[in-house]
Structures are given as structure tokens and as C-alpha cells.
Design a protein around this motif. Structure first.
Motif, PDB file in Angstrom:
ATOM      1  N   ASP A 133     -22.374 -10.273   8.982  1.00  0.00           N
ATOM      2  CA  ASP A 133     -21.623 -10.376   7.734  1.00  0.00           C
ATOM      3  C   ASP A 133     -21.878 -11.740   7.096  1.00  0.00           C
ATOM      4  N   PRO A 134     -22.415 -11.768   5.863  1.00  0.00           N
ATOM      5  CA  PRO A 134     -22.740 -13.056   5.242  1.00  0.00           C
ATOM      6  C   PRO A 134     -21.523 -13.884   4.856  1.00  0.00           C
ATOM      7  N   VAL A 135     -20.340 -13.258   4.828  1.00  0.00           N
ATOM      8  CA  VAL A 135     -19.120 -13.993   4.475  1.00  0.00           C
ATOM      9  C   VAL A 135     -18.472 -14.589   5.721  1.00  0.00           C
ATOM     10  N   SER A 136     -18.217 -13.752   6.723  1.00  0.00           N
ATOM     11  CA  SER A 136     -17.542 -14.222   7.938  1.00  0.00           C
ATOM     12  C   SER A 136     -18.509 -14.749   8.987  1.00  0.00           C
ATOM     13  N   ARG A 137     -19.812 -14.498   8.815  1.00  0.00           N
ATOM     14  CA  ARG A 137     -20.828 -14.892   9.797  1.00  0.00           C
ATOM     15  C   ARG A 137     -20.500 -14.291  11.162  1.00  0.00           C
ATOM     16  N   ALA A 138     -20.052 -13.056  11.150  1.00  0.00           N
ATOM     17  CA  ALA A 138     -19.709 -12.364  12.393  1.00  0.00           C
ATOM     18  C   ALA A 138     -20.514 -11.078  12.481  1.00  0.00           C
ATOM     19  N   VAL A 139     -20.754 -10.640  13.710  1.00  0.00           N
ATOM     20  CA  VAL A 139     -21.482  -9.403  13.951  1.00  0.00           C
ATOM     21  C   VAL A 139     -20.526  -8.409  14.607  1.00  0.00           C
ATOM     22  N   THR A 140     -20.621  -7.156  14.192  1.00  0.00           N
ATOM     23  CA  THR A 140     -19.755  -6.109  14.733  1.00  0.00           C
ATOM     24  C   THR A 140     -20.416  -5.450  15.930  1.00  0.00           C
ATOM     25  N   VAL A 141     -19.646  -5.289  16.987  1.00  0.00           N
ATOM     26  CA  VAL A 141     -20.116  -4.664  18.223  1.00  0.00           C
ATOM     27  C   VAL A 141     -19.270  -3.417  18.470  1.00  0.00           C
ATOM     28  N   ARG A 142     -19.916  -2.365  18.954  1.00  0.00           N
ATOM     29  CA  ARG A 142     -19.196  -1.122  19.264  1.00  0.00           C
ATOM     30  C   ARG A 142     -19.366  -0.783  20.737  1.00  0.00           C
ATOM     31  N   ALA A 143     -18.245  -0.563  21.400  1.00  0.00           N
ATOM     32  CA  ALA A 143     -18.254  -0.129  22.794  1.00  0.00           C
ATOM     33  C   ALA A 143     -17.700   1.286  22.881  1.00  0.00           C
ATOM     34  N   GLU A 144     -18.116   2.002  23.895  1.00  0.00           N
ATOM     35  CA  GLU A 144     -17.612   3.350  24.139  1.00  0.00           C
ATOM     36  C   GLU A 144     -16.859   3.355  25.453  1.00  0.00           C
ATOM     37  N   ILE A 145     -15.618   3.902  25.409  1.00  0.00           N
ATOM     38  CA  ILE A 145     -14.740   3.918  26.580  1.00  0.00           C
ATOM     39  C   ILE A 145     -14.338   5.364  26.863  1.00  0.00           C
ATOM     40  N   PRO A 146     -14.607   5.899  28.056  1.00  0.00           N
ATOM     41  CA  PRO A 146     -14.137   7.249  28.393  1.00  0.00           C
ATOM     42  C   PRO A 146     -12.614   7.315  28.298  1.00  0.00           C
ATOM     43  N   ASN A 147     -12.121   8.437  27.749  1.00  0.00           N
ATOM     44  CA  ASN A 147     -10.675   8.566  27.511  1.00  0.00           C
ATOM     45  C   ASN A 147     -10.233   9.995  27.802  1.00  0.00           C
ATOM     46  N   ALA A 148     -10.601  10.462  28.994  1.00  0.00           N
ATOM     47  CA  ALA A 148     -10.312  11.857  29.343  1.00  0.00           C
ATOM     48  C   ALA A 148      -8.817  12.144  29.362  1.00  0.00           C
ATOM     49  N   ASP A 149      -8.005  11.153  29.723  1.00  0.00           N
ATOM     50  CA  ASP A 149      -6.556  11.382  29.782  1.00  0.00           C
ATOM     51  C   ASP A 149      -5.875  11.192  28.437  1.00  0.00           C
ATOM     52  N   GLY A 150      -6.611  10.734  27.420  1.00  0.00           N
ATOM     53  CA  GLY A 150      -6.076  10.627  26.068  1.00  0.00           C
ATOM     54  C   GLY A 150      -5.050   9.537  25.862  1.00  0.00           C
ATOM     55  N   ARG A 151      -4.994   8.551  26.755  1.00  0.00           N
ATOM     56  CA  ARG A 151      -3.982   7.503  26.594  1.00  0.00           C
ATOM     57  C   ARG A 151      -4.326   6.542  25.456  1.00  0.00           C
ATOM     58  N   LEU A 152      -5.595   6.329  25.214  1.00  0.00           N
ATOM     59  CA  LEU A 152      -5.982   5.492  24.084  1.00  0.00           C
ATOM     60  C   LEU A 152      -6.048   6.358  22.833  1.00  0.00           C
ATOM     61  N   ARG A 153      -5.526   5.839  21.738  1.00  0.00           N
ATOM     62  CA  ARG A 153      -5.479   6.616  20.500  1.00  0.00           C
ATOM     63  C   ARG A 153      -6.124   5.829  19.367  1.00  0.00           C
ATOM     64  N   PRO A 154      -6.692   6.532  18.408  1.00  0.00           N
ATOM     65  CA  PRO A 154      -7.318   5.856  17.269  1.00  0.00           C
ATOM     66  C   PRO A 154      -6.322   4.934  16.561  1.00  0.00           C
ATOM     67  N   GLY A 155      -6.806   3.750  16.191  1.00  0.00           N
ATOM     68  CA  GLY A 155      -5.976   2.791  15.492  1.00  0.00           C
ATOM     69  C   GLY A 155      -5.325   1.754  16.375  1.00  0.00           C
ATOM     70  N   MET A 156      -5.372   1.917  17.699  1.00  0.00           N
ATOM     71  CA  MET A 156      -4.740   0.954  18.599  1.00  0.00           C
ATOM     72  C   MET A 156      -5.501  -0.370  18.580  1.00  0.00           C
ATOM     73  N   LEU A 157      -4.759  -1.466  18.753  1.00  0.00           N
ATOM     74  CA  LEU A 157      -5.343  -2.801  18.857  1.00  0.00           C
ATOM     75  C   LEU A 157      -5.483  -3.146  20.333  1.00  0.00           C
ATOM     76  N   LEU A 158      -6.691  -3.518  20.741  1.00  0.00           N
ATOM     77  CA  LEU A 158      -6.972  -3.787  22.149  1.00  0.00           C
ATOM     78  C   LEU A 158      -7.537  -5.191  22.325  1.00  0.00           C
ATOM     79  N   ASP A 159      -7.170  -5.820  23.437  1.00  0.00           N
ATOM     80  CA  ASP A 159      -7.815  -7.068  23.855  1.00  0.00           C
ATOM     81  C   ASP A 159      -9.120  -6.703  24.549  1.00  0.00           C
ATOM     82  N   VAL A 160     -10.204  -7.298  24.092  1.00  0.00           N
ATOM     83  CA  VAL A 160     -11.530  -6.936  24.585  1.00  0.00           C
ATOM     84  C   VAL A 160     -12.133  -8.113  25.326  1.00  0.00           C
ATOM     85  N   GLY A 161     -12.747  -7.832  26.459  1.00  0.00           N
ATOM     86  CA  GLY A 161     -13.513  -8.833  27.198  1.00  0.00           C
ATOM     87  C   GLY A 161     -14.878  -8.270  27.544  1.00  0.00           C
TER      88      GLY A 161
END
Length: 379
Positions: free
Chosen positions: A245-273
């Protein structure tokens, strides 16, 4: 009995004598304090020798959870709803009917088109037999063939209009809230419900462009949510945006997490490491680090048991330890405990030197960054 006070000249002489005495005492203290000779004794401290350690840490960020596939179900035509065949939160399969619209006129149009098709088929069959007997021209047969094909197309068109009156799930997933009822009038774009495939969560987060060299596909990702305290959801880096991003000078990364039990839902805010590869680096206890604004420093032991305050550049932190990027080298001895009593060039008395980095003798923590396990004594 009244007390006679000294005369004015005597008072002046007395004041001068006291001033001389105080000046002499101050001079003696200053001379005794220089170099620690005859003044304050050496400060009692504990030290350790800095050595390389195996270091593994995480790049930290905040991420937003997204469904693997997500869509808002809408109608493609304007019509009244005849029946709703789902409820909020249902799991549906691909192609499963969700809403049926009123389709009486469309069904009648299909029947009419089918009747015209049958008539066209009969006319064509007669024309073909007559053409075989050379009783009509071939051009007449071609005309009947075209009419037959047009009738078939009309049937297909009318059947498509009926199909448009049945709204189906485009893929398997979990439905959101139902927003319509039977009898409601819907138009193109009217939201009926949402559909999310949450079997896999796409977690999007950003890092400064300086972290690009530390990112790679397949890296392990640990995600944590306040909704599920104490639990870690493990995934991998699936893609890294091709642009910064030329404004924020940040790059977007996408991770994929298995969610068979459905506990994670779209829109949730997560701490990522994002786990970085293990490496050898210098590390010291946070207890030894001095912080003055944005400048970090440590007390390094020099020859003659004197200390020198040296600036250091720090990296990441973990469990009461801090990584040293520059400013120290392997083998340097630094003060861990007792730093509050020190100044640049002060003399010290080491009462608990350690040779292993990250460990210090038992003592009450001083200064910031004292969290973590209590170190053990060593020599």
C-alpha cells in the motif's frame, strides 16, 4: 538573667568562620568521592556474560476473519415470495432451495411453449416425409426445421424463468439471519439472507514493508481470540499481496485456518502471530535493560571493575528476555541487578556473576521488564 549578644564585628567573624568550615568539609567530600577513593564503596551488583542463544519468536499483528466463501442471497427478479424453505443458522448444501417465488404465469408460459413445440415437431415430421417423396422443396423443409428449433428455444427460455423463481444455495455453508417472509415482495438486490462457507477461515492482516523479508508462504500462524481465551487456532500463510500500500507502506498477508467446528466466525478480530524461523542471536534479561525515552542501554563491565553505559538496539521480546540486535558482542559482561545504583564509570562489586545469558541470581527484581521465570544462581 539577661544574655548579652556578641557585637556586630564578632557576629561577622563568626559567620565567616562557619562558611570556611563548611567549604572545607565540602571539598573533602568531593575529593573523597572522585574515582571511588576514600568515598562511596563499590556498588554491589550481579552480572552475566552475554552468549548467543537459539531464538524463535513471532511477528505480531491484528487480523480480521473472513469466510472461505461468502455471499448475500438476493433475488434476480421482482416477485412475491411464495414460500421460505430455510431458517436462520441452517447448514445447507449446494443447490438446496431457499426461497420459492410466485410462478403461476411462468408455469403457464412453459405449458404454452411446450404446446407450440409439439406442433412444430409434427409440422417438421410431415415436411420431412414430403421432402423425401420430393413433393415439396428442400427450402420448405429448412423453414420447418428452423421453426422447430425456435420452439425448442422458447421452451428453454420459459423454463429458465421458472427456475429464476426458485432461489438456491450457490455453495454449501451456514445461513445467516432470515430477512424475509412468505408474502414479501422482493426486487433485484433485496437481501434475503447471507451464506458463509466457514469450513476454512481466511485471516487477513498487515505488516510493515520492512517485514517482507521475514514472510514466506507456508509459515505457521497462531491466532487467538478473546471469545475463546487460552486457545490457539493454528493455520498457515496462504498468500502475500503482490503490492505494498503506497499510503500505509504495509503489505497484506492472508492465512488459512481450518475451522471444522465453526467457532471462528467472519468479522472476528484476532491476535495473529507469524512464527519466524529459529535463529542464533544475543539476548539479555529485560532486567538489565535501561530505557531513557526511545534510547535503550546497558551497563557493560570494563577493566578495573568499572561500568560503562553503552547504547543498544533491541529486537523482539519473550518471557522476560530481550533480543540485542547491536551494541553488544558475545563474551561481554553486563550488569543485571543493581543497575539503579550505577552511573557511567562507577566501580562495582560483583556478587553473583553468571556465564549463561538470560539467567541471573535470585534477587528482588529492579526496573522494568522483570516478568518471566526467576533465574537461578551460577558462577
Amino acid at each position: 538573667m539577661p544574655v548579652s549578644l556578641p557585637s556586630r564585628p564578632h557576629r561577622v567573624l563568626l559567620a565567616l568562620g562557619l562558611a570556611s568550615l563548611l567549604a572545607a568539609c565540602g571539598k573533602g567530600d568531593a575529593e573523597g568521592g572522585k574515582g571511588g577513593k576514600g568515598g562511596q564503596p563499590p556498588a554491589t551488583v550481579s552480572t552475566l556474560q552475554v552468549q548467543p542463544v537459539r531464538w524463535s519468536d513471532e511477528l505480531k499483528a491484528l487480523g480480521t476473519a473472513n469466510a472461505r466463501e461468502s455471499v448475500t442471497i438476493t433475488a434476480s427478479v421482482s416477485q412475491t415470495i411464495a414460500s421460505v424453505e430455510f431458517d436462520s443458522g441452517d447448514y445447507v448444501k449446494q443447490g438446496q432451495p431457499l426461497v420459492t417465488l410466485v410462478q403461476g404465469q411462468q408455469t403457464a408460459n412453459v405449458a404454452q411453449a411446450q404446446a407450440q413445440l409439439r406442433n412444430a415437431e409434427q409440422l417438421y415430421e410431415r415436411s420431412r416425409k414430403l421432402a423425401d417423396q420430393q413433393l415439396i422443396a428442400r427450402a420448405d423443409l429448412d423453414t420447418q426445421r428452423s421453426a422447430l428449433e425456435a420452439a425448442r428455444a422458447q421452451v428453454a427460455t420459459q423454463r429458465a424463468t421458472v427456475a429464476d423463481r426458485v432461489i438456491r444455495a450457490p455453495f454449501a455453508g451456514v445461513l445467516g439471519l432470515r430477512l424475509v417472509s412468505a408474502g414479501s415482495l422482493v426486487t433485484p438486490g433485496t437481501p434475503i439472507t447471507t451464506l458463509d462457507d466457514v469450513s476454512t477461515i481466511k485471516l487477513d492482516f498487515t505488516f510493515p514493508e520492512a517485514a517482507l523479508s521475514q514472510l514466506a508462504l507456508g509459515q505457521r500462524v497462531n491466532a487467538r481470540s478473546e471469545a475463546w481465551p487460552g486457545e490457539t487456532f493454528v493455520g498457515t500463510v496462504a498468500s502475500i499481496d503482490s503490492r505494498v500500500d503506497p499510503v500505509s507502506r504495509a503489505v497484506t498477508v492472508r492465512a488459512e485456518i481450518p475451522n471444522a467446528d465453526g467457532r471462528l466466525r467472519p468479522g472476528m478480530l484476532l491476535d495473529v502471530g507469524v512464527e519466524r524461523a529459529a535463529r542464533n542471536t544475543l539476548a539479555i534479561p529485560e532486567l538489565a535493560l535501561q530505557q531513557n525515552g526511545t534510547v535503550s542501554s546497558v551497563y557493560r563491565v570494563e577493566a578495573g571493575d568499572q561500568v560503562k553505559e553503552v547504547p543498544v538496539k533491541i529486537g523482539s521480546r519473550r518471557f522476560g528476555e530481550v533480543e540485542i540486535v547491536s551494541g553488544l558482542k558475545a563474551g561481554d559482561r553486563i550488569v543485571v541487578e543493581g543497575t539503579v545504583k550505577l552511573r557511567d564509570g562507577a566501580k562495582i562489586k560483583d556478587v553473583g556473576a553468571n556465564a549463561a545469558t538470560g539467567e541471573a541470581p535470585d534477587a528482588a527484581p529492579q526496573g522494568a521488564g522483570a516478568e518471566g521465570t526467576r533465574p537461578a544462581k551460577g558462577g
